[in-house]
Design an enzyme around this catalytic site. Structure first.
Site, PDB file in Angstrom:
ATOM      1  N   GLY A  47       1.034  -1.172   0.078  1.00  0.00           N
ATOM      2  CA  GLY A  47      -0.040  -0.101  -0.017  1.00  0.00           C
ATOM      3  C   GLY A  47       0.860   1.332   0.073  1.00  0.00           C
ATOM      4  O   GLY A  47       2.084   0.951  -0.478  1.00  0.00           O
ATOM      5  N   GLU A  48       0.405   2.374   0.482  1.00  0.00           N
ATOM      6  CA  GLU A  48       1.220   3.580   0.696  1.00  0.00           C
ATOM      7  C   GLU A  48       1.668   3.724   2.059  1.00  0.00           C
ATOM      8  O   GLU A  48       0.786   3.842   2.972  1.00  0.00           O
ATOM      9  CB  GLU A  48       0.406   4.713   0.217  1.00  0.00           C
ATOM     10  CG  GLU A  48       1.267   5.936   0.241  1.00  0.00           C
ATOM     11  CD  GLU A  48       2.410   6.034  -0.079  1.00  0.00           C
ATOM     12  OE1 GLU A  48       2.760   5.557  -1.422  1.00  0.00           O
ATOM     13  OE2 GLU A  48       3.307   6.418   0.551  1.00  0.00           O
ATOM     14  N   SER A  49       3.101   3.622   2.168  1.00  0.00           N
ATOM     15  CA  SER A  49       3.455   3.457   3.608  1.00  0.00           C
ATOM     16  C   SER A  49       3.214   4.680   4.377  1.00  0.00           C
ATOM     17  O   SER A  49       2.712   4.487   5.740  1.00  0.00           O
ATOM     18  CB  SER A  49       4.778   3.175   3.749  1.00  0.00           C
ATOM     19  OG  SER A  49       5.626   4.226   3.319  1.00  0.00           O
ATOM     20  N   CYS A  79       6.422  -4.831   0.900  1.00  0.00           N
ATOM     21  CA  CYS A  79       6.742  -3.591   0.295  1.00  0.00           C
ATOM     22  C   CYS A  79       6.223  -2.357   1.528  1.00  0.00           C
ATOM     23  O   CYS A  79       7.177  -2.340   2.295  1.00  0.00           O
ATOM     24  CB  CYS A  79       5.727  -3.470  -0.687  1.00  0.00           C
ATOM     25  SG  CYS A  79       6.091  -1.969  -1.761  1.00  0.00           S
ATOM     26  N   ILE A 134       6.926  -3.313  -7.153  1.00  0.00           N
ATOM     27  CA  ILE A 134       6.200  -2.112  -7.424  1.00  0.00           C
ATOM     28  C   ILE A 134       6.519  -0.915  -6.737  1.00  0.00           C
ATOM     29  O   ILE A 134       6.133  -0.804  -5.404  1.00  0.00           O
ATOM     30  CB  ILE A 134       4.552  -2.453  -7.250  1.00  0.00           C
ATOM     31  CG1 ILE A 134       4.144  -3.469  -8.343  1.00  0.00           C
ATOM     32  CG2 ILE A 134       3.832  -0.951  -7.764  1.00  0.00           C
ATOM     33  CD1 ILE A 134       2.820  -3.968  -8.154  1.00  0.00           C
ATOM     34  N   ARG A 135       7.124   0.000  -7.351  1.00  0.00           N
ATOM     35  CA  ARG A 135       7.954   1.009  -6.557  1.00  0.00           C
ATOM     36  C   ARG A 135       8.477   0.709  -5.292  1.00  0.00           C
ATOM     37  O   ARG A 135       7.894   1.423  -4.288  1.00  0.00           O
ATOM     38  CB  ARG A 135       6.693   2.238  -6.214  1.00  0.00           C
ATOM     39  CG  ARG A 135       6.436   2.929  -7.416  1.00  0.00           C
ATOM     40  CD  ARG A 135       5.083   3.928  -7.317  1.00  0.00           C
ATOM     41  NE  ARG A 135       5.321   4.661  -6.039  1.00  0.00           N
ATOM     42  CZ  ARG A 135       5.791   5.841  -6.320  1.00  0.00           C
ATOM     43  NH1 ARG A 135       6.130   6.618  -7.431  1.00  0.00           N
ATOM     44  NH2 ARG A 135       6.032   6.821  -5.127  1.00  0.00           N
ATOM     45  N   HIS A 170       5.887  -8.476  -3.513  1.00  0.00           N
ATOM     46  CA  HIS A 170       4.371  -8.714  -3.483  1.00  0.00           C
ATOM     47  C   HIS A 170       3.953 -10.161  -3.737  1.00  0.00           C
ATOM     48  O   HIS A 170       3.364 -10.521  -4.735  1.00  0.00           O
ATOM     49  CB  HIS A 170       3.509  -7.720  -4.367  1.00  0.00           C
ATOM     50  CG  HIS A 170       3.702  -6.504  -3.805  1.00  0.00           C
ATOM     51  ND1 HIS A 170       3.074  -5.908  -2.679  1.00  0.00           N
ATOM     52  CD2 HIS A 170       4.382  -5.351  -4.409  1.00  0.00           C
ATOM     53  CE1 HIS A 170       3.406  -4.654  -2.610  1.00  0.00           C
ATOM     54  NE2 HIS A 170       4.029  -4.352  -3.631  1.00  0.00           N
ATOM     55  N   GLU A 172       1.583 -11.831  -2.770  1.00  0.00           N
ATOM     56  CA  GLU A 172       0.232 -11.692  -2.766  1.00  0.00           C
ATOM     57  C   GLU A 172      -0.212 -11.397  -3.983  1.00  0.00           C
ATOM     58  O   GLU A 172      -1.740 -11.747  -4.505  1.00  0.00           O
ATOM     59  CB  GLU A 172      -0.630 -10.992  -1.609  1.00  0.00           C
ATOM     60  CG  GLU A 172      -0.444  -9.402  -2.096  1.00  0.00           C
ATOM     61  CD  GLU A 172       0.896  -8.675  -1.799  1.00  0.00           C
ATOM     62  OE1 GLU A 172       1.768  -9.418  -1.331  1.00  0.00           O
ATOM     63  OE2 GLU A 172       0.875  -7.478  -1.826  1.00  0.00           O
TER      64      GLU A 172
END
Lengths: 187, 298
Positions: A47-49, A79, A134-135, A170, A172
């Site tokens: 997600g966005e940390s 991530c 991803i990023r 990831h 998942e």
């Protein structure tokens, strides 16, 4: 029955729940300290940390999370989850749990155009893991008790310290549940 | 270790970033200061723009991709993903945005369309695209062209959520209807929706879109965000709703919190208190046909 919680403040919660269910454990979203108290292991999703960290602070979850993990709750971060578990990040100032003795570099591989998937050798897994970045962050520095389980060009992308497991990538998103199984084995 | 079989710009990588944005709020910003406010409030990404939609309405004329300088300033100001809009069908603007390294391209009806027949061939890009849709057929056409994320069109810049609700309910109802159909019916459904048959079959069997679906267009309050989340969207875009309110910091934060706790009315009530004035709203019926942005594109 074993119940694994997925921190559900933001991010790809659903994919983690599905992966865990495929391993025959009960999987439950966690948004409150009460829900945190009812699980045998925890996943902090992608997600966005910065978002997840701020929400954990505002809704009184950051301290209960830190305490549970320090008390031995097996925990796996992917991530954003890796970043939140870290002791520090190389740039910027954001809420962190600080339970994993690493320094993380956010967006270490670049922006979205540099996001990639590749085969990855992982210590302890017989076959390579198909890893989606991803990023993604990487681990810039590891503490003495931290074991590096996978790296890319010498940059650690999977680490373990006691009952804490973290990956830059990831699992998942791939349907391969082997790394989630490693978490369950820590219970 | 050197990684093997490295691939960038794959479906999984493009759709995957949208998966990571789920449960979050993406905010329109026009300056680096606004981008910092959005990040501080807990936005999962920002949309870099020349003008927010309500100002595009007021200003009139041709609305285009933002100045690259502005996009770069915003990229330098925040660590969260930065998206930017190109005009429908304007693949040259999209190429510029890709060269600037934006994280997502919104091929958007909010800007003046550059091509009235064709949308961008999004498979040709490494950067993922998000596109608006009013119904299932439109969503599947965009996915067929390579969109890695879908959003409702809503009616941008109105502060009126009714169109976003309509678009989300339409997609949901049409999806549900497909899941009850047999093979023969699916082909006629594909014809009726004007959608690629393979995608129609896929969503008929899974019951959901193969990409993340956000709400956009008219979301102005924490309750609007909670409403859209309860209708089943994966997250929320807020355009003019933040920086055209009387208190952008408070609105931004409250909308983020209501999006996470959409199913807990006590939390939505708490975060909604004392926010000041929401952005001014517009009744949809008072818009002339040419002012209805959702009608742009097909």
């Amino acid at each position: 029955m074993t119940t694994v919680g997925v921190l559900a403040l933001q991010g790809d919660v659903r994919e983690h729940l599905h992966t865990l269910e495929s391993l025959g454990v009960a999987a439950a979203p966690v948004k409150t300290p009460d829900e945190l108290g009812a699980i045998d292991a925890l996943v902090i999703p992608g997600g966005e940390s910065t978002t997840i960290g701020k929400m954990a602070v505002r809704f009184g979850l950051i301290e209960p999370l830190r305490r549970s993990i320090e008390d031995g709750l097996p925990t796996y971060g992917t991530c954003a989850g890796l970043i939140l578990l870290a002791g520090a990040v190389t740039d910027g100032d954001q809420p962190l749990l600080g339970v994993l003795d690493v320094v993380a570099r956010r967006n270490a591989f670049g922006r979205q155009n540099e996001s990639f998937e590749s085969a990855l050798e992982v210590h302890g897994l017989e076959e390579p893991f198909h890893a989606v970045f991803i990023r993604a962050p990487w681990v810039e520095k590891v503490g003495a008790d931290v074991e590096v389980l996978a790296d890319i060009d010498e940059h650690p992308v999977m680490v373990r310290q006691g009952k804490i497991l973290a990956t830059s990538f990831h699992p998942e998103l791939t349907g391969d549940a082997r790394i989630h199984q490693l978490l369950i084995d820590l219970i | 270790m050197e990684p093997t079989e490295v691939e960038t710009g794959t479906d999984r990588v493009k759709r995957g970033l949208a998966e990571m944005l789920k449960g979050g709020v993406i905010m329109d910003v026009v300056t680096s200061d606004e981008a910092k406010i959005a990040e501080e409030a807990g936005a999962v990404a920002v949309m870099a723009l020349e003008r927010v939609p309500s100002d595009i309405r007021k200003h009139g004329g041709v609305a285009r991709m933002a100045d690259p300088t502005k996009i770069e300033e915003i990229q330098a100001a925040v660590t969260i993903p930065v998206m930017a809009k190109c005009r429908i069908g304007h693949f040259a603007e999209a190429s510029v945005l890709q060269a600037l390294g934006v994280d997502y391209i919104d091929e958007s009806e909010v800007l003046t369309p550059a091509d009235d027949e064709h949308h961008v061939d999004k498979w040709a890009f490494t950067t993922p695209f998000v596109c608006g849709a009013r119904n299932l057929g439109e969503a599947l056409r965009r996915i067929g062209e390579g969109a890695a994320m879908i959003r409702t069109k809503g009616e941008a810049g109105t502060g009126n959520v009714v169109e976003a609700v309509r678009h989300m309910r339409t997609v949901t109802n049409e999806l549900r209807a497909l899941t009850t159909m047999d093979e023969a019916q699916l082909m006629s459904a594909a014809r009726d929706h004007g959608a690629p048959f393979d995608l129609v079959r896929e969503v008929a069997s899974t019951g959901k879109l193969p990409v993340v679906n956000f709400a956009a267009g008219g979301i102005a309050t924490p309750s609007d965000a909670a409403l859209m989340m309860s209708l089943g969207v994966d997250g929320v875009f807020v355009g003019s709703g933040i920086f055209k309110s009387s208190g952008p910091e408070a609105y931004a934060r409250a909308i983020v919190e209501a999006t996470t706790f959409w199913n807990e009315p006590e939390v939505v009530a708490k975060v909604s208190r004392g926010l000041g004035e929401a952005m001014p709203g517009i009744e949809i019926d008072t818009l002339r046909d040419t002012e209805r942005l959702a009608e742009r594109g097909w």
